[in-house]
Enzyme design. Structure first.
Site, short mmCIF file in Angstrom:
data_model
loop_
_atom_site.label_atom_id
_atom_site.label_comp_id
_atom_site.label_asym_id
_atom_site.label_seq_id
_atom_site.Cartn_x
_atom_site.Cartn_y
_atom_site.Cartn_z
N HIS A 20 26.58 36.36 49.03
CA HIS A 20 27.93 36.91 49.15
C HIS A 20 28.94 36.07 48.39
O HIS A 20 28.95 34.84 48.53
CB HIS A 20 28.31 37.00 50.63
CG HIS A 20 29.59 37.69 50.88
ND1 HIS A 20 30.45 37.31 51.88
CD2 HIS A 20 30.19 38.74 50.27
CE1 HIS A 20 31.50 38.09 51.87
NE2 HIS A 20 31.36 38.97 50.90
N TYR A 124 37.39 43.57 24.62
CA TYR A 124 37.54 43.30 26.05
C TYR A 124 36.54 44.06 26.93
O TYR A 124 36.83 44.36 28.08
CB TYR A 124 38.98 43.54 26.51
CG TYR A 124 39.95 42.73 25.69
CD1 TYR A 124 40.02 41.35 25.84
CD2 TYR A 124 40.75 43.34 24.74
CE1 TYR A 124 40.89 40.59 25.07
CE2 TYR A 124 41.63 42.59 23.96
CZ TYR A 124 41.68 41.22 24.13
OH TYR A 124 42.53 40.47 23.36
#
Length: 135
Positions: A20, A124
């Site tokens: 996580h 990008y």
């Protein structure tokens, strides 16, 4: 041999080790990868494999709670941004979207478990995926 899911052994290994809040990045062929971050190079030639093909495959095999994009993608690559946001809407859980400068995104690559390099050659086309919790 795996029956389904990601067949690339390096990507599969990194995803299986993630917990996580751990992160992994998918980037275009020009994204600089810090020395301390594992590079998984899939680039064959310009455009192959595409950023979206790799992102869609990884996202199908990963629980994503947050994505990080360069702010510059909004103006300089709206087509890819639209596809990323549409993919986020299809994820099983709500996915937070954060925009930062491209320079900050490159700095955050140092803390990613790996950067997957694609053959993408549009501006990008880079994303950081933060792992969610399965329960």
């Amino acid at each position: 041999m795996k029956k389904s899911g990601i067949l690339n052994s390096d990507i599969s290994r990194v995803l299986s080790y993630m917990g996580h809040t751990d992160t992994i990045a998918v980037g275009d062929c020009g994204l600089p990868v810090p020395e301390e971050t594992e590079r998984i190079d899939l680039a064959l030639r310009e455009g192959l494999p595409s950023f979206m093909d790799v992102l869609e495959t990884v996202s199908a095999d990963m629980n994503i709670e947050k994505i990080v994009l360069a702010e510059e993608i909004r103006a300089d690559n709206p087509v890819v941004l639209e596809r990323i946001l549409a993919l986020c809407e299809k994820l099983p859980k709500q996915c937070q979207v954060e925009y930062i400068s491209h320079e900050e995104l490159k700095l955050q690559l140092k803390t990613c478990r790996a950067v997957i390099r694609t053959g993408e050659a549009t501006p990008y086309s880079n994303i950081i995926l933060q792992s969610g919790c399965r329960f």
